[in-house]
Write a protein that holds these residues in place. Structure first.
Motif, short mmCIF file in Angstrom:
data_model
loop_
_atom_site.label_atom_id
_atom_site.label_comp_id
_atom_site.label_asym_id
_atom_site.label_seq_id
_atom_site.Cartn_x
_atom_site.Cartn_y
_atom_site.Cartn_z
N PHE A 182 -0.55 3.95 -10.70
CA PHE A 182 0.73 3.34 -10.37
C PHE A 182 0.58 1.83 -10.31
O PHE A 182 1.41 1.08 -10.81
CB PHE A 182 1.20 3.90 -9.03
CG PHE A 182 2.58 3.48 -8.66
CD1 PHE A 182 3.67 3.97 -9.35
CD2 PHE A 182 2.80 2.61 -7.62
CE1 PHE A 182 4.95 3.60 -9.02
CE2 PHE A 182 4.07 2.22 -7.27
CZ PHE A 182 5.15 2.72 -7.97
N MET A 183 -0.52 1.40 -9.71
CA MET A 183 -0.71 -0.05 -9.58
C MET A 183 -1.03 -0.69 -10.92
O MET A 183 -0.64 -1.83 -11.16
CB MET A 183 -1.79 -0.33 -8.56
CG MET A 183 -1.31 0.03 -7.17
SD MET A 183 -2.35 -0.66 -5.92
CE MET A 183 -2.29 -2.38 -6.33
N VAL A 214 0.85 -1.20 0.00
CA VAL A 214 0.00 0.00 0.00
C VAL A 214 0.89 1.25 0.00
O VAL A 214 0.69 2.17 -0.79
CB VAL A 214 -0.94 0.00 1.22
CG1 VAL A 214 -1.62 1.35 1.38
CG2 VAL A 214 -1.98 -1.10 1.08
N ALA A 260 2.47 1.88 -3.25
CA ALA A 260 1.58 2.20 -4.35
C ALA A 260 1.54 3.71 -4.59
O ALA A 260 0.94 4.18 -5.54
CB ALA A 260 0.18 1.68 -4.08
N ILE A 294 -3.90 8.61 -8.69
CA ILE A 294 -2.49 8.39 -8.99
C ILE A 294 -2.03 7.02 -8.52
O ILE A 294 -1.34 6.28 -9.23
CB ILE A 294 -1.64 9.50 -8.36
CG1 ILE A 294 -1.90 10.82 -9.10
CG2 ILE A 294 -0.16 9.15 -8.39
CD1 ILE A 294 -1.36 12.03 -8.38
N ALA A 295 -2.48 6.63 -7.31
CA ALA A 295 -2.10 5.32 -6.80
C ALA A 295 -2.66 4.22 -7.70
O ALA A 295 -1.99 3.22 -7.97
CB ALA A 295 -2.60 5.14 -5.37
N TYR A 308 5.78 6.46 -11.27
CA TYR A 308 6.00 7.67 -10.47
C TYR A 308 5.69 8.92 -11.30
O TYR A 308 5.05 9.85 -10.85
CB TYR A 308 7.44 7.75 -9.99
CG TYR A 308 7.72 6.87 -8.79
CD1 TYR A 308 6.69 6.24 -8.11
CD2 TYR A 308 9.02 6.68 -8.33
CE1 TYR A 308 6.94 5.44 -7.01
CE2 TYR A 308 9.27 5.88 -7.23
CZ TYR A 308 8.23 5.26 -6.57
OH TYR A 308 8.48 4.48 -5.49
N VAL A 312 -5.09 1.34 0.04
CA VAL A 312 -4.73 2.69 -0.40
C VAL A 312 -5.87 3.66 -0.11
O VAL A 312 -5.67 4.74 0.44
CB VAL A 312 -4.41 2.69 -1.92
CG1 VAL A 312 -4.33 4.10 -2.46
CG2 VAL A 312 -3.11 1.95 -2.17
N VAL A 318 -4.98 11.67 -5.23
CA VAL A 318 -4.04 10.69 -4.69
C VAL A 318 -4.52 9.28 -5.01
O VAL A 318 -3.75 8.40 -5.43
CB VAL A 318 -3.85 10.89 -3.17
CG1 VAL A 318 -3.05 9.74 -2.59
CG2 VAL A 318 -3.14 12.20 -2.90
#
Lengths: 279, 581, 319
Positions: C296-297, A116, A119, C292-293, C252, C18, C289
């Protein structure tokens, strides 16, 4: 001491080691206040003064001595970097060892929590933490530490898992050695090498992140000095006073380079794979 | 006629100054077409470097030929000096005129390319074949090495095949363009002994079919007896003796050759078995270790929910007992369950069921842990960050003892007994050689006065002449301390030297057990017979094996499966074999 | 259960974690949300107005209910309303996203085009002077923060050539590709600099590892020429670490390059998040956020799928 000798014998270790040594000295002088001028003193008549014998690296918009502020900035960056890496390395070692040793459910839980955290792009996670706590030096420390903890956890867990299945740990089990003995003597002692390498490289990265956060105005707050802040301040003055960009820019680059070189050298020296190849 | 290959005064060095760091120092030999030369030596003798110098692969391993000539007679009759040839010419010769196979088939094939792609590549490079033609040629090449179902296997990637199969694929690749010379660098060392016999049989057959010459590198002089015409013995970079096979084996001239032939264990079908012990009937003392119905199963799971779909029956109902002062060898090939048995007895693997009981050593006092173990790899079983005194003290501390003068006294006594200098205590494991480390491991296992020492392939990782010395040490220690050994090994020649009794393990079960001499000289179970027939030996000169493509049965069984109760047939006082259905 | 299914199963789990982390951290901000949003004006609100606002922003219930509502909304693409922009959060994000994506793609292209050949070249020249030059450059590249690179580029352009990078209004790629690229190239080089250095270093060390493998020796023993050994036998095996690194870096970058966007005055995701934090626009912080996470995943998942393409051992599922 044989490690020190090995570092000095290694080409990039020698350069990296000298750079890191000089920076540590500068940081120490900065912390002790032994700078050429008072870093906060505004020499108003000498605003944006070009470098000369008095102001070695010139002065900024407020007439403050760049060299002195640079020394203070380096100490500031080092304090943040060392504190955050120390926190992350400790937390990561405990979590990584726990995950590797207890396995199963614990491993799953710890590593999912780390997933987490991973991520989030590093700077974003730092931003989120700063959004909650508010900007400042110690927020930067906490943010950088939290961002780097999952990485240390992985760095420890991987080798710990493989050490756990090594014959000398099996042998220890057949004697009935205690968990404490196996964890400290067989696992921890063998993790010192990969951790040393990772700590050195993490320091380079922490310096970079601290500078980035300060550059955005979210790290060290003025009037205190920091390399990122100095660069940020130089932005609109590049043409008028390039020394405001050049010196802090070089200072940060060479500092990070020093840790990276040292880290690479340590990896060469400490990595058992490399050593076996040489033997 | 000029020979096919003529090597003259070959010197090969490594590093920045190759001439100062020579690994091969002045080796010369000739090889005629169709002839087989065996190069024999221990690790560090320069035998592999010599081989790799012939097709100049040594260039890529940091080596450099510093002096000498390697003249190869080419297919067109011309002669080329490979030692001086440019890389461009060498790529034509490698694979085209000189094929090569290596020790580790598992790592010698590219994991991301299919078997077919890797064989076709040779045809493309040297024959200019492409597309369907290349595929057809690759299939023929696989057929030639007797791989069943070749057309389908072409689409496999290496990890889908066993080590023996992969070595066949390697041979198929190396021979695809009919090279006139095959260099085989320890091609069977990583394989089980029955698989080794198959590969040797295949090589012999292909040699007859194609008339190629072969250079066979090995540390096992017994292995080459069946295949070589000439033998060259290497030691420390020099060829100390070379000649015709019979001459070298029967009338060795150089002391090192005599040492290799004499000091190194060779399999002698029970004639070399120990005769210093006979099971007392009826038993006079309680057994040091009794194992009854030992069963180890690992769950096999499948599907998204990881439901248990079956079990791997790694060890399935193993019974034996071990008397004080006796050695029981557990022999078997990989996957037979021999190591799992050892690990279960030490509690490193949880047995599914079964019972074992160990009795304390009656001859020695202060016994605190009746069973101790020595592992196969002496480099992995000692913590590299601990000093020898800490390593030897660990069992004592684990047993609740402390670092008293008594403990130190025992350390020094044992160090001396295993033949290590007394200043070893202050040193770290990396300062010792493999053989010395294994001596350290033995000393550590004896710190607590055990009655039973489990030796899991304890000499397998050592060089042959070191092996012999460690075996001697083990026999001496056994007599001195009244130890019982459970000796787990795949190496029949070693087993013959140390075992009083032998248990043959096959697919997790004992198929034959009894007196060593009896089992080795007159095996009764078909698997034992096959195993013993596969062991190379200097006595079996010019003898080849029949090809046999039987696969080991799968150990994965459905849930609830129980093996049948074993029926035993008795052959003599101490020799039982499982009845075959 | 094979590697890929395991990744697919843990994906929603991690995503849930997350969302909890994002949600809880925003609730941890000291002071009440209305005050945080409106600042001193909040003091002028009547209790009724305050209650109405709280209901509007969905903060009139307990945390658990709020989280449930937020998550349910998020699953349908409703991330709430941004106070600063007065628009749905998702719309604000999607406006900024194309620029960020383009910048990330450009930097990765630069990094791979420069880094991969440089790394492979250095590996084949191991320990010779050309290897040393590549290694020194890569080391410097990796050690230079991107804001230093960006400022140096601006400095050189303005002092050396008397020009300043275009920093006016941003032109989307599909409106005017040339003008767009003119605006994007310098930020892309800035970001690509360190990225290329990392790719160089990792591809060099991966190639060095692979070149010492047994199967490379086998290929040579078959007479495969040097280029074939490198491109056909070694490189495919060396790509996995390169793909991993590129995936992480690219992921990123999809989160916005705050600092470089700041320097070159680009309206990307990174600056939006920074502004949202400074403006205390918490719906936007929370939503972006999470977005974006998620990106990223997804990138990480694509990386895992690429592993399977590259390596049959993973594809056929025994790892």
């Amino acid at each position: 001491m044989s490690l020190l000798r090995a570092i000095l014998a290694h080409p990039s270790g020698r350069i990296g080691g000298v750079i890191v040594g000089v920076y540590l000295l500068i940081a120490l002088l900065g912390l002790l206040g032994m700078t050429p001028h008072d870093p906060l003193m505004q020499f108003r008549v000498d605003r944006l003064h070009a470098p000369d014998a008095v102001y070695w690296m010139g002065t900024d918009l407020f007439g403050r001595d760049v060299a002195s502020r640079l020394m203070l900035g380096i100490s500031q960056s080092f304090v943040v970097a060392f504190a955050s890496v120390a926190l992350a390395a400790t937390a990561g070692t405990v979590l990584g060892l726990a995950a590797a040793w207890f396995g199963k459910g614990w491993d799953g839980l710890i590593m999912r929590v780390m997933d987490v955290l991973l991520a989030f792009p590093a700077i974003l996670l730092a931003l989120l933490i700063i959004a909650v706590v508010g900007p400042g030096t110690w927020t930067s420390v906490a943010a950088i530490a939290i961002v780097y903890t999952p990485i240390f956890t992985r760095v420890v867990r991987g080798p710990a898992l493989s050490l756990k299945t090594r014959d000398f740990v099996d042998a220890a089990r057949t004697f009935g050695s205690s968990r404490h003995y196996i964890l400290t003597r067989h696992l921890m002692l063998n993790l010192v090498a990969p951790l040393t390498v990772q700590v050195t490289l993490a320091l380079a990265w922490a310096l970079l992140t601290e500078a980035g956060l300060s550059f955005l105005g979210l790290g060290t707050q003025p009037p205190a000095s920091s390399l990122g802040l100095m660069l940020s301040d130089s932005r609109n003055l590049i043409e008028m006073a390039p020394w405001l960009l050049i010196f802090p820019g070089l200072a940060i680059m060479i500092g990070i380079l020093g840790f990276n070189l040292l880290g690479d050298a340590l990896r060469d020296i400490l990595d058992p794979k490399m050593r076996r190849a040489a033997a | 006629m000029t020979p096919l290959l003529s090597v003259r005064d070959l010197h090969v060095g490594f590093g920045r100054d190759p001439a100062a760091h020579e690994i091969v120092r002045g080796v010369s030999f000739d090889l005629d077409a169709g002839e087989t030369l065996a190069i024999v030596g221990e690790s560090g003798s320069g035998k592999s470097v010599t081989a790799l110098s012939i097709n100049r692969l040594i260039d890529f391993g940091g080596g450099r030929i510093t002096r000498g000539a390697i003249d190869l007679r080419r297919a067109d009759g011309g002669v080329i000096d490979l030692a001086a040839a440019p890389e461009r010419a060498l790529t034509k010769i490698r694979g085209g005129e000189i094929g090569m196979i290596f020790q580790e088939p598992m790592t010698s094939l590219n994991p991301v390319l299919t078997i077919g792609e890797q064989i076709e590549e040779s045809f493309r490079l040297h024959r200019g074949l492409t597309g369907r033609q290349a595929t057809a040629a690759a299939k023929d090449a696989l057929d030639r090495v007797r791989i069943p179902d070749a057309a389908r296997r072409l689409k496999y990637t290496p990890h889908q095949l066993s080590g023996g199969m992969l070595q066949r694929v390697m041979i198929a690749t190396a021979l695809s363009c009919n090279p006139r010379l095959l260099i085989a660098d320890e091609p069977t060392t990583a394989l089980d002994v029955t698989v080794q016999a198959q590969i040797m049989a295949l090589l012999a057959e292909l040699k007859r079919e194609t008339g190629m010459a072969m250079i066979f590198i090995t540390h096992d002089i017994g292995l080459v007896a069946g295949i070589a015409d000439k033998v060259m013995v290497m030691q420390a970079g020099e060829a100390v003796e070379q000649g015709a096979l019979d001459a070298v084996l029967d009338t060795p001239q150089h002391p090192y050759t005599r040492h290799l032939l004499g000091a190194v264990p060779h399999f002698e079908a029970g004639r070399a078995a120990r005769s210093d012990y006979r099971r007392p009937e009826p038993p006079v003392a309680p057994p040091a270790l009794t194992v009854e119905g030992l069963t180890v199963r690992f769950p096999v799971t499948g599907g998204l929910l990881r439901r248990r779909t079956g079990n791997v029956h790694a060890v399935d109902g193993v019974d034996f007992d071990l008397m004080p002062g006796e050695t029981l060898a557990i022999v078997g090939e990989s996957g037979s369950g021999k190591s799992t048995t050892a690990r279960a007895i030490l509690g490193l693997v949880q047995p599914t069921r079964g019972a074992f009981a160990a009795n304390a050593n009656t001859r020695e006092s202060g016994n605190r842990a009746p069973v101790q173990m020595v592992f196969q790899n002496p480099y992995a079983s000692l913590n590299p960050r601990l000093r020898v005194d800490s390593i030897l003290a660990e069992p004592v501390i684990a047993a609740g003892g402390r670092l008293s003068a008594e403990t130190t006294a025992r350390m020094t006594m044992l160090l001396e007994r295993v033949g290590l200098p007394l200043d070893s205590l202050q040193r770290y494991p990396h300062e010792f050689s493999g053989g010395q480390r294994q001596r350290l491991c033995i000393a550590r296992a004896l710190m607590l006065n055990p009655s039973v020492v489990v030796l899991d392939e304890a000499v397998s990782a050592l060089d042959v002449s070191v092996q012999a010395k460690v075996l001697e040490l083990l026999v001496d220690l056994q007599k001195e301390f009244g130890l019982a050994y459970l000796f787990v090994s795949h190496d029949m020649a070693v087993v013959e030297r140390i075992a009083h009794r032998i248990a043959v393990l096959y697919a997790g079960q004992i198929v034959e057990i009894g007196d060593a001499r009896s089992v080795l000289s007159a095996p009764r179970h078909s698997y034992t017979k096959q195993l013993i027939a596969a062991v190379p030996s200097i006595d079996r000169r010019h003898e080849t094996f029949a090809l046999d493509l039987r696969q080991v049965p799968s150990l994965i069984r459905p849930l609830g499966f129980e093996p049948e109760e074993a029926a035993w047939q008795r052959f003599g006082a101490d020799h039982l074999a499982r009845a075959e259905g | 259960m094979n590697y890929l299914t395991r990744r697919l199963v843990t994906f929603p789990l991690v995503m849930l974690g997350v969302s909890i982390l994002v949600f809880v951290s925003i609730r941890l901000v000291p002071g009440d949300a209305i005050t945080a949003m409106l600042g001193t004006e909040a003091g002028l609100l009547t209790p009724d107005q305050r209650a109405a606002l709280e209901a509007y922003f969905g903060i009139d219930q307990g945390w658990l209910v709020q989280y449930g509502r937020w998550l349910a909304g998020a699953l349908q693409g409703d991330l709430g309303i941004s106070v600063t922009y007065g628009k749905p959060v998702l719309d604000v994000i999607l406006e900024r996203f194309p620029l960020t994506l383009e910048l990330a793609l450009l930097s990765m292209a630069i990094a791979l085009l420069v880094g991969l050949p440089a790394g492979v070249f250095a590996a084949t020249r191991n320990e010779r002077s050309s290897d040393l030059v590549v290694r020194i450059l890569a080391m410097i590249g990796q050690s230079t923060p991107n804001f230093v690179v960006g400022l140096l580029i601006i400095f050189v352009l303005s002092v050396g050539f008397g020009v300043l990078p275009v920093m006016g209004t941003f032109t989307p790629f599909f409106e005017n590709p040339l003008q767009n690229l003119g605006q994007m190239i310098l930020p892309a080089i800035t970001l690509g600099f360190a990225f290329a250095a990392s790719v160089t270093r990792i591809s060099r060390s991966a190639m060095l590892d692979v070149l010492s493998e047994d199967y490379v020796r086998t290929a040579r023993s078959k007479g495969v020429p040097a280029l074939g050994v490198i491109w056909r036998h070694a490189l495919p095996n060396a790509l996995i670490p390169v793909v991993t690194l590129s995936g992480v870096e690219f992921g990123y970058l999809l989160g916005g390059a705050v600092i470089v966007e700041q320097i070159f005055a680009l309206p990307g995701l990174g600056r939006m998040v920074l502004d949202a934090i400074l403006q205390r626009d918490y719906a936007l912080v929370q939503g972006s956020v999470l977005f974006i996470a998620l990106n990223f995943m997804i990138v990480n998942l694509i990386v895992d799928l690429t592993y399977a393409l590259l390596d049959p051992r993973i594809r056929l599922g025994d790892r």
